[in-house]
Design a protein around this motif. Structure first.
Motif, PDB file in Angstrom:
ATOM      1  N   ALA A 192       0.876  -1.172   0.000  1.00 29.13           N
ATOM      2  CA  ALA A 192       0.000   0.000   0.000  1.00 29.13           C
ATOM      3  C   ALA A 192       0.910   1.218   0.000  1.00 29.13           C
ATOM      4  CB  ALA A 192      -0.874  -0.007   1.252  1.00 29.13           C
ATOM      5  N   ILE A 199       5.711   3.891   1.342  1.00 23.88           N
ATOM      6  CA  ILE A 199       4.986   2.825   2.037  1.00 23.88           C
ATOM      7  C   ILE A 199       5.002   3.033   3.555  1.00 23.88           C
ATOM      8  CG2 ILE A 199       5.258   1.064   0.239  1.00 23.88           C
ATOM      9  CD1 ILE A 199       7.518  -0.121   2.082  1.00 23.88           C
ATOM     10  N   GLY A 204       9.029   5.470   9.787  1.00 21.06           N
ATOM     11  CA  GLY A 204       8.741   4.038   9.655  1.00 21.06           C
ATOM     12  C   GLY A 204       7.290   3.721   9.977  1.00 21.06           C
ATOM     13  N   ASN A 233      12.731  -6.413   9.107  1.00 15.10           N
ATOM     14  CA  ASN A 233      12.502  -5.013   9.466  1.00 15.10           C
ATOM     15  C   ASN A 233      11.024  -4.706   9.655  1.00 15.10           C
ATOM     16  OD1 ASN A 233      13.930  -2.846  10.212  1.00 15.10           O
ATOM     17  ND2 ASN A 233      13.928  -1.886   8.185  1.00 15.10           N
ATOM     18  N   THR A 234      10.193  -5.324   8.842  1.00 15.03           N
ATOM     19  CA  THR A 234       8.748  -5.095   8.983  1.00 15.03           C
ATOM     20  C   THR A 234       8.265  -5.651  10.322  1.00 15.03           C
ATOM     21  OG1 THR A 234       8.431  -5.029   6.616  1.00 15.03           O
ATOM     22  CG2 THR A 234       6.490  -5.582   7.899  1.00 15.03           C
ATOM     23  N   ARG A 236      10.093  -5.773  13.033  1.00 18.00           N
ATOM     24  CA  ARG A 236      10.566  -4.824  14.061  1.00 18.00           C
ATOM     25  C   ARG A 236       9.732  -3.546  14.052  1.00 18.00           C
ATOM     26  NH1 ARG A 236      15.631  -7.226  12.385  1.00 18.00           N
ATOM     27  NH2 ARG A 236      15.883  -5.722  10.720  1.00 18.00           N
ATOM     28  N   ASP A 238       6.542  -2.920  12.521  1.00 11.82           N
ATOM     29  CA  ASP A 238       5.067  -2.946  12.524  1.00 11.82           C
ATOM     30  C   ASP A 238       4.468  -3.913  13.535  1.00 11.82           C
ATOM     31  OD1 ASP A 238       5.405  -1.327  10.371  1.00 11.82           O
ATOM     32  OD2 ASP A 238       4.496  -2.665   8.894  1.00 11.82           O
ATOM     33  N   THR A 258      14.749 -13.332   7.752  1.00 12.46           N
ATOM     34  CA  THR A 258      15.673 -12.487   8.508  1.00 12.46           C
ATOM     35  C   THR A 258      17.067 -13.074   8.471  1.00 12.46           C
ATOM     36  OG1 THR A 258      16.254 -11.726  10.744  1.00 12.46           O
ATOM     37  CG2 THR A 258      14.789 -13.639  10.617  1.00 12.46           C
ATOM     38  N   GLN A 259      18.040 -12.235   8.098  1.00  9.63           N
ATOM     39  CA  GLN A 259      19.417 -12.742   8.095  1.00  9.63           C
ATOM     40  C   GLN A 259      19.981 -12.724   9.508  1.00  9.63           C
ATOM     41  OE1 GLN A 259      20.023 -10.032   5.110  1.00  9.63           O
ATOM     42  NE2 GLN A 259      20.432 -11.547   3.507  1.00  9.63           N
ATOM     43  N   SER A 260      19.719 -11.599  10.199  1.00 12.72           N
ATOM     44  CA  SER A 260      20.344 -11.391  11.507  1.00 12.72           C
ATOM     45  C   SER A 260      19.634 -12.140  12.633  1.00 12.72           C
ATOM     46  CB  SER A 260      20.326  -9.896  11.832  1.00 12.72           C
ATOM     47  OG  SER A 260      18.972  -9.472  11.960  1.00 12.72           O
ATOM     48  N   GLY A 328       8.649  -4.913   3.092  1.00 13.85           N
ATOM     49  CA  GLY A 328       8.999  -3.565   2.669  1.00 13.85           C
ATOM     50  C   GLY A 328       9.848  -3.628   1.406  1.00 13.85           C
ATOM     51  N   THR A 330      13.023  -3.315   0.814  1.00 12.37           N
ATOM     52  CA  THR A 330      14.335  -3.967   0.773  1.00 12.37           C
ATOM     53  C   THR A 330      14.192  -5.411   0.298  1.00 12.37           C
ATOM     54  OG1 THR A 330      14.769  -2.683   2.763  1.00 12.37           O
ATOM     55  CG2 THR A 330      16.413  -4.333   2.165  1.00 12.37           C
ATOM     56  N   LEU A 331      13.342  -6.138   0.963  1.00  5.04           N
ATOM     57  CA  LEU A 331      13.157  -7.541   0.578  1.00  5.04           C
ATOM     58  C   LEU A 331      12.423  -7.652  -0.768  1.00  5.04           C
ATOM     59  CD1 LEU A 331      13.546 -10.480   1.293  1.00  5.04           C
ATOM     60  CD2 LEU A 331      11.532 -10.375   2.749  1.00  5.04           C
TER      61      LEU A 331
HETATM   62  N1  LIG Z   1       2.743   0.002   3.203  1.00 13.69           N
HETATM   63  C1  LIG Z   1       3.055  -1.256   3.047  1.00 13.69           C
HETATM   64  O1  LIG Z   1       2.444  -1.974   2.252  1.00 13.69           O
HETATM   65  C2  LIG Z   1       4.183  -1.814   3.828  1.00 13.69           C
HETATM   66  C3  LIG Z   1       4.981  -1.007   4.560  1.00 13.69           C
HETATM   67  N2  LIG Z   1       6.034  -1.505   5.228  1.00 13.69           N
HETATM   68  C4  LIG Z   1       6.907  -0.566   5.927  1.00 13.69           C
HETATM   69  O2  LIG Z   1       8.198  -0.672   5.337  1.00 13.69           O
HETATM   70  C5  LIG Z   1       9.186  -0.447   6.332  1.00 13.69           C
HETATM   71  C6  LIG Z   1      10.154  -1.601   6.346  1.00 13.69           C
HETATM   72  O3  LIG Z   1      10.740  -1.731   5.058  1.00 13.69           O
HETATM   73  P1  LIG Z   1      12.027  -2.602   4.821  1.00 13.69           P
HETATM   74  O4  LIG Z   1      13.111  -2.197   5.722  1.00 13.69           O
HETATM   75  O5  LIG Z   1      12.315  -2.543   3.382  1.00 13.69           O
HETATM   76  O6  LIG Z   1      11.527  -4.026   5.325  1.00 13.69           O
HETATM   77  P2  LIG Z   1      11.528  -5.499   4.758  1.00 13.69           P
HETATM   78  O7  LIG Z   1      10.241  -6.133   5.115  1.00 13.69           O
HETATM   79  O8  LIG Z   1      11.898  -5.522   3.345  1.00 13.69           O
HETATM   80  O9  LIG Z   1      12.660  -6.141   5.593  1.00 13.69           O
HETATM   81  C7  LIG Z   1      14.030  -6.088   5.232  1.00 13.69           C
HETATM   82  C8  LIG Z   1      14.712  -7.163   5.980  1.00 13.69           C
HETATM   83  O10 LIG Z   1      14.424  -8.414   5.393  1.00 13.69           O
HETATM   84  C9  LIG Z   1      15.413  -9.338   5.794  1.00 13.69           C
HETATM   85  N3  LIG Z   1      15.969 -10.074   4.649  1.00 13.69           N
HETATM   86  C10 LIG Z   1      16.211 -11.392   4.662  1.00 13.69           C
HETATM   87  N4  LIG Z   1      16.730 -11.781   3.513  1.00 13.69           N
HETATM   88  C11 LIG Z   1      16.823 -10.711   2.736  1.00 13.69           C
HETATM   89  C12 LIG Z   1      17.294 -10.518   1.429  1.00 13.69           C
HETATM   90  N5  LIG Z   1      17.785 -11.510   0.682  1.00 13.69           N
HETATM   91  N6  LIG Z   1      17.256  -9.284   0.931  1.00 13.69           N
HETATM   92  C13 LIG Z   1      16.761  -8.273   1.676  1.00 13.69           C
HETATM   93  N7  LIG Z   1      16.286  -8.407   2.929  1.00 13.69           N
HETATM   94  C14 LIG Z   1      16.328  -9.625   3.471  1.00 13.69           C
HETATM   95  C15 LIG Z   1      16.471  -8.556   6.526  1.00 13.69           C
HETATM   96  O11 LIG Z   1      16.115  -8.717   7.876  1.00 13.69           O
HETATM   97  P3  LIG Z   1      17.129  -8.677   9.079  1.00 13.69           P
HETATM   98  O12 LIG Z   1      17.586  -7.243   9.151  1.00 13.69           O
HETATM   99  O13 LIG Z   1      16.317  -9.087  10.257  1.00 13.69           O
HETATM  100  O14 LIG Z   1      18.250  -9.621   8.766  1.00 13.69           O
HETATM  101  C16 LIG Z   1      16.217  -7.146   6.051  1.00 13.69           C
HETATM  102  O15 LIG Z   1      16.688  -6.174   6.935  1.00 13.69           O
HETATM  103  C17 LIG Z   1       8.450  -0.284   7.639  1.00 13.69           C
HETATM  104  O16 LIG Z   1       8.356   1.066   7.931  1.00 13.69           O
HETATM  105  C18 LIG Z   1       7.078  -0.870   7.368  1.00 13.69           C
HETATM  106  O17 LIG Z   1       6.092  -0.212   8.114  1.00 13.69           O
HETATM  107  C19 LIG Z   1       6.337  -2.829   5.210  1.00 13.69           C
HETATM  108  C20 LIG Z   1       5.541  -3.695   4.509  1.00 13.69           C
HETATM  109  C21 LIG Z   1       4.415  -3.258   3.719  1.00 13.69           C
END
Ligand SMILES: NC(=O)C1=CN([C@@H]2O[C@H](COP(=O)(O)OP(=O)(O)OC[C@H]3O[C@@H](n4cnc5c(N)ncnc54)[C@H](OP(=O)(O)O)[C@@H]3O)[C@@H](O)[C@H]2O)C=CC1
Ligand SMILES: Nc1c(N[C@@H]2O[C@H](COP(=O)(O)O)[C@@H](O)[C@H]2O)[nH]c(=O)[nH]c1=O
Length: 595
Positions: A192, A199, A204, A233-234, A236, A238, A258-260, A328, A330-331
């Motif tokens: 959305a 987004i 955040g 990250n989502t 953490r 949301d 999640t990698q971490s 979000g 990134t993924l």
């Molecule tokens: N409006 C909407 O539709 C939505 C909005 N959002 C918002 O987006 C923001 C978060 O976005 P964003 O940070 O991009 O979150 P993501 O959901 O994309 O999470 C990114 C995390 O995914 C994990 N990950 C695991 N494997 C991979 C890979 N191969 N490549 C990339 N990431 C990987 C990592 O987690 P780790 O760091 O734990 O290792 C990374 O930090 C928030 O503010 C949320 O509210 C989120 C979803 C939908």
């Protein structure tokens, strides 16, 4: 669930009643309308039949009156065909049954076919064949063996309206079809965003961008999916629940990537009392936290390489059919780059939040020019409350016309092929045994230049002619230059490179009807090549009885694909040409014996 919910009641039946004309066009329109209706019915099974297909069935009398309808309610329940037959009763005799998809014979279960046979159905129209190779064609053969006339859209008859109807059948089972062809589940990226493409706010915070009505649609989408995925990250930011809360359908498994594994101890997703959660993480990440999650009932799966493709291949093996990505940017970027996202569903809210650092739906894809942008196909727009819902496919739904044609189809293309004992001849590179069948083989042909049919030129290969034909007849000097550059290209590879890159970079130079004429263009070029070189014609005739497949692993239109998922149009055209030669020679032999 009561039967009446599955079998449509009379008002629907009346609406679906159509006038039957006595010309072919009307027949096609009727068949198309009823097949679309069967696909609509099948849509009602979405989310409850996985990993089985969504099936719908309509029974109509010869005057076009719908007397019975049904759809598969859930796994292990009565097939759509049996429900429709029950609803139609005596009127089944001599009627036509419309099926969005050929029934599958699961574990020797012939209920669907038996229901149609026993009810006295006279004709069956099938939208698409079953996508799974081991089931494809069996039910159709069985129905035919009982003397029922079976027509398959796109094989036994074709027209624009029927093609549209066929498309609706592909769409309603897109997850199954993709899964059958690509070894990963069907993935939908949903997000959305505000009108300015964010987004979340720069903080955040993201609750909420889209309206309540849109969010209910998201619950429905979840209800049709086997799993919902988010990134760490989502979780953490949301603390999402990711449940389907619209009151019906099933609730998907929640998956966190999640990698971490640096995730909060308290999170809604760790409550698995109603729905399960799987955390996919890097091997060896935070072992103590893994134990903690396990104690909560959360399954942790470690990957040597945590990336979207590996994770999707893993869930494919676990039997998942469709996955909703609610992560979000990134993924999302990582998933798109790995080629695992098939469809995008975006809710656009008429709001502006601004913020340089505010996240956007898709992170970096490494693209630098707008010409590299990914274009969606089959795009749909729908207003949902105040929001606009834009959806479309990133990858086309693989076409199901059988690659190595089915036995029936093979026989139609080339009757010299023994449908039960045919061998397969693969060709691809020009140095292969049958390499001369390749369009890159160095066999010049004389074919018309441009639209002037009397201006014949020499083309160094079929590929030269085929690529140049894309730009013929376009009133633009640049298109004319393309034709000439391709014609004078030093090799078929160079001709292909120019043709393909120009088509991608400057689609306006390509003739508008290219998609409609390209098969015919290829056929004419092949005919010219094989008629010009008698030894090639003999070689083609020597393959009589065999199925020809262009073994290109990446060209899914002209080639057979890596795992037989391609359409193999080049192989098909060669078989068609071979068939033409065979019938010509038998006619001339007949004439000679008469003389
Ligand atoms: N409006 C909407 O539709 C939505 C909005 N959002 C918002 O987006 C923001 C978060 O976005 P964003 O940070 O991009 O979150 P993501 O959901 O994309 O999470 C990114 C995390 O995914 C994990 N990950 C695991 N494997 C991979 C890979 N191969 N490549 C990339 N990431 C990987 C990592 O987690 P780790 O760091 O734990 O290792 C990374 O930090 C928030 O503010 C949320 O509210 C989120 C979803 C939908
Ligand atoms: N903000 C936002 C969405 N965000 C997505 O929904 C998740 C929250 O789901 P739940 O906890 O089940 O309500 C959140 O983590 C993110 O994946 N979705 C939308 O349709 N519209 C919105 O405005």
């Amino acid at each position: 669930m009561a039967l009446t919910l599955r079998v449509c009641s009379s008002p629907l039946i009346c609406r679906a009643t159509l006038a039957t004309g006595d010309n072919g066009r009307n027949h096609h329109a009727n068949d198309a309308a009823f097949i679309r209706r069967a696909a609509d019915l099948a849509e009602m099974s979405a989310g409850v039949t996985s990993p089985h297909p969504n099936f719908g069935c309509v029974i109509a009398t010869s005057s076009g009156k719908v007397t019975g309808e049904g759809y598969l309610y859930a796994q292990g329940t009565k097939p759509a065909e049996a429900l429709a037959v029950e609803a139609a009763g005596e009127s089944c005799r001599g009627s036509t049954a419309y099926l969005n998809m050929e029934p599958g014979d699961c574990h020797g279960d012939h209920t669907a076919v038996s229901a149609l046979v026993q009810a006295g159905i006279g004709r069956v129209v099938v939208g698409i064949r079953h996508p799974l190779k081991h089931l494809r064609g069996s039910a159709i053969r069985e129905l035919r063996s009982h003397g029922i006339e079976v027509s398959v859209l796109g094989e036994d008859f074709q027209s624009k309206v029927l093609e549209e109807a066929r498309k609706s059948c592909l769409l309603v089972n897109a997850p199954l079809i993709h899964r059958a062809c690509s070894r990963v589940p069907f993935s939908v990226l949903k997000y959305a965003m505000t009108l300015d493409g964010k987004i979340a706010a720069s903080s955040g915070h993201a609750a909420w961008i889209s309206s309540k009505l849109s969010r209910t649609r998201v619950f429905e989408l979840r209800g049709r999916s086997d799993a919902v995925i988010v990134g760490g990250n989502t979780v953490r930011q949301d603390d999402p629940r990711l449940t389907a809360r619209h009151g019906h359908g099933h609730t998907p498994t929640r998956i966190v990537m999640t990698q971490s594994l640096d995730l909060p101890e308290k999170a809604n997703l760790w409550d698995v009392s109603e729905v399960s959660t799987i955390v996919a993480t890097q091997r060896g990440a935070r072992k103590s936290f893994q134990k903690y999650l396990a104690s909560k009932g959360v399954e942790v799966v470690e990957f040597d390489m945590l990336n979207p493709r590996e994770v999707m291949e893993y869930f494919h093996l676990r039997g998942y059919l469709s996955i909703l990505w609610e992560c979000g940017g990134t993924l999302a970027a990582s998933a798109i780059s790995s080629g695992v996202i098939h469809k995008v569903v975006a809710f656009v809210a008429p709001k502006i939040i601004g913020g340089r650092q505010a996240p956007s739906p898709v992170g970096d894809l490494g693209m630098v020019e707008m010409t590299q942008a990914l274009n969606l196909i089959n795009v749909c727009y729908e207003q949902v409350g105040p929001d606009m819902l834009v959806s479309g496919f990133l990858q086309p739904i693989p076409d199901l016309l059988p690659v190595i044609p089915s036995e029936d189809a093979t026989f139609e293309i080339d009757p010299s092929v023994n449908p039960f004992e045919s061998s397969i001849i693969f060709f691809y590179k020009t140095w292969d045994l049958y390499g001369s069948f390749s369009n890159f083989s160095p066999h010049p042909i004389r074919m018309p230049y441009g639209e002037e049919n009397d201006d014949y030129r020499t083309w160094s290969s079929v590929e030269h002619y085929y690529q140049a034909s894309k730009f013929v007849g376009v009133e633009n000097p640049l298109a004319h230059d393309c034709v000439e550059n391709i014609r004078t290209a030093r090799s078929p590879e160079e001709a292909a490179l120019i043709g393909r890159s120009k088509q991608r970079q400057q689609p306006e130079l390509v003739r508008e009807d290219w998609e409609d004429v390209k098969i015919e263009v290829m056929y004419m070029a092949l005919k010219c090549k094989f008629s010009t070189y008698p030894h090639l014609k003999s070689m083609l005739l020597s393959t009589a009885g065999s199925v020809l497949v262009e073994a290109s692993p990446h060209d899914l239109f002209w080639g057979g694909g890596r795992d037989g998922e391609g359409l193999n149009y080049l192989g098909r055209l060669l078989m068609q040409l071979r068939s033409e030669y065979i019938s010509e020679s038998s006619v001339s032999a007949e004439n000679a014996s008469l003389a």
